[in-house]
Motif scaffolding. Structure first.
Motif, short mmCIF file in Angstrom:
data_model
loop_
_atom_site.label_atom_id
_atom_site.label_comp_id
_atom_site.label_asym_id
_atom_site.label_seq_id
_atom_site.Cartn_x
_atom_site.Cartn_y
_atom_site.Cartn_z
N VAL A 87 0.88 -1.16 0.00
CA VAL A 87 0.00 0.00 0.00
C VAL A 87 0.92 1.22 0.00
O VAL A 87 1.67 1.44 0.96
N ALA A 88 0.86 1.98 -1.09
CA ALA A 88 1.77 3.11 -1.25
C ALA A 88 0.99 4.39 -1.51
O ALA A 88 -0.06 4.38 -2.16
N HIS A 89 1.54 5.47 -1.00
CA HIS A 89 1.02 6.82 -1.26
C HIS A 89 2.21 7.63 -1.76
O HIS A 89 3.27 7.63 -1.13
N VAL A 90 2.03 8.29 -2.91
CA VAL A 90 3.16 8.88 -3.62
C VAL A 90 2.82 10.29 -4.10
O VAL A 90 1.72 10.54 -4.58
N THR A 91 3.78 11.17 -4.00
CA THR A 91 3.76 12.44 -4.71
C THR A 91 4.96 12.42 -5.64
O THR A 91 6.10 12.33 -5.19
N VAL A 92 4.68 12.42 -6.94
CA VAL A 92 5.74 12.37 -7.94
C VAL A 92 6.36 13.76 -8.07
O VAL A 92 5.65 14.75 -8.26
N GLN A 93 7.68 13.82 -7.96
CA GLN A 93 8.39 15.10 -8.04
C GLN A 93 9.18 15.24 -9.34
O GLN A 93 9.50 16.35 -9.74
N ARG A 152 11.82 10.69 -14.41
CA ARG A 152 12.54 9.67 -13.66
C ARG A 152 11.58 8.65 -13.05
O ARG A 152 11.88 7.46 -12.97
N TYR A 153 10.41 9.09 -12.63
CA TYR A 153 9.43 8.17 -12.07
C TYR A 153 8.97 7.16 -13.12
O TYR A 153 8.72 6.01 -12.81
N GLU A 154 8.89 7.57 -14.38
CA GLU A 154 8.55 6.65 -15.46
C GLU A 154 9.62 5.58 -15.61
O GLU A 154 9.31 4.42 -15.89
N ARG A 155 10.88 5.93 -15.43
CA ARG A 155 11.96 4.93 -15.46
C ARG A 155 11.78 3.92 -14.33
O ARG A 155 12.00 2.72 -14.52
N TYR A 156 11.40 4.41 -13.17
CA TYR A 156 11.14 3.52 -12.03
C TYR A 156 10.00 2.55 -12.36
O TYR A 156 10.10 1.34 -12.12
N LYS A 157 8.93 3.07 -12.91
CA LYS A 157 7.79 2.21 -13.26
C LYS A 157 8.20 1.13 -14.26
O LYS A 157 7.78 -0.02 -14.15
N TYR A 190 13.84 -5.37 -7.60
CA TYR A 190 13.18 -4.19 -7.06
C TYR A 190 14.19 -3.19 -6.51
O TYR A 190 13.98 -1.98 -6.61
N GLN A 191 15.28 -3.68 -5.96
CA GLN A 191 16.31 -2.75 -5.49
C GLN A 191 16.88 -1.94 -6.65
O GLN A 191 17.19 -0.76 -6.49
N PHE A 192 16.99 -2.56 -7.82
CA PHE A 192 17.39 -1.82 -9.02
C PHE A 192 16.36 -0.74 -9.34
O PHE A 192 16.71 0.40 -9.66
N ALA A 193 15.07 -1.09 -9.25
CA ALA A 193 14.01 -0.10 -9.53
C ALA A 193 14.09 1.07 -8.55
O ALA A 193 13.91 2.23 -8.95
N GLY A 247 15.37 6.91 -7.51
CA GLY A 247 16.11 7.97 -6.84
C GLY A 247 15.18 8.84 -6.01
O GLY A 247 14.38 8.34 -5.23
N GLU A 248 15.27 10.14 -6.21
CA GLU A 248 14.44 11.10 -5.47
C GLU A 248 13.25 11.58 -6.31
O GLU A 248 12.77 12.69 -6.12
N ALA A 249 12.80 10.73 -7.24
CA ALA A 249 11.72 11.13 -8.15
C ALA A 249 10.36 11.25 -7.47
O ALA A 249 9.45 11.86 -8.01
N GLY A 250 10.23 10.67 -6.28
CA GLY A 250 8.94 10.72 -5.61
C GLY A 250 9.09 10.70 -4.11
O GLY A 250 10.05 10.16 -3.57
N ASP A 251 8.12 11.28 -3.45
CA ASP A 251 8.00 11.23 -1.99
C ASP A 251 7.02 10.09 -1.71
O ASP A 251 5.84 10.19 -2.09
N ILE A 252 7.49 9.01 -1.10
CA ILE A 252 6.71 7.77 -1.04
C ILE A 252 6.58 7.27 0.39
O ILE A 252 7.56 7.22 1.13
N ASP A 253 5.36 6.89 0.76
CA ASP A 253 5.10 6.13 1.97
C ASP A 253 4.66 4.74 1.50
O ASP A 253 3.79 4.63 0.62
N LEU A 254 5.26 3.69 2.04
CA LEU A 254 4.95 2.33 1.62
C LEU A 254 4.82 1.44 2.84
O LEU A 254 5.69 1.44 3.72
N ALA A 255 3.75 0.67 2.88
CA ALA A 255 3.57 -0.36 3.90
C ALA A 255 3.35 -1.69 3.18
O ALA A 255 2.67 -1.74 2.15
N ILE A 256 3.94 -2.75 3.71
CA ILE A 256 3.67 -4.10 3.22
C ILE A 256 2.84 -4.76 4.31
O ILE A 256 3.27 -4.84 5.47
#
Length: 101
Positions: free
Chosen positions: A7-13, A17-22, A74-77, A82-91
């Motif tokens: 469950v993630a909440h993201v603000t793309v900055q 670069r975020y597209e590369r992550y995706k 995923y570590q590569f992703a 990088g710093e492309a997004g401000d992310i909160d993630l819970a598993i």
């Protein structure tokens, strides 16, 4: 077997670069059976302040969800993001108990 969820909440900055992550995270999600249930559709915050984008990914098990995060793929992703997004993630572990009648 109880499923696992990211469950993630993201603000793309940095959208580029975020597209590369995706693009990079797809390999890990495929390998560990991740399936998007929510991926940045419309949302309305009903309580509290949330980020702009919301993502829920279902995995076949809680362990698969953890393994995906820890995987080299995923570590590569993450490095691509990088710093492309401000992310909160819970598993989180899913719930397979009684439901309201």
């Amino acid at each position: 077997m109880v499923k696992g969820y990211w469950v993630a909440h993201v603000t793309v900055q940095d959208p580029e670069r975020y597209e590369r992550y995706k693009a990079a995270n797809a390999a890990a999600f495929k390998k560990y059976g991740g399936r998007f249930l929510v991926r940045a559709g419309q949302s309305r915050s009903m309580l509290g302040a949330l980020k702009d984008r919301h993502v829920v990914i279902e995995f076949p098990s809680y362990q698969a969800a953890l393994d995906c995060y820890d995987s080299p793929e995923y570590q590569f992703a993450i490095a691509e993001r990088g710093e492309a997004g401000d992310i909160d993630l819970a598993i989180v572990e899913g719930y397979d108990g009684d439901q309201p009648a």
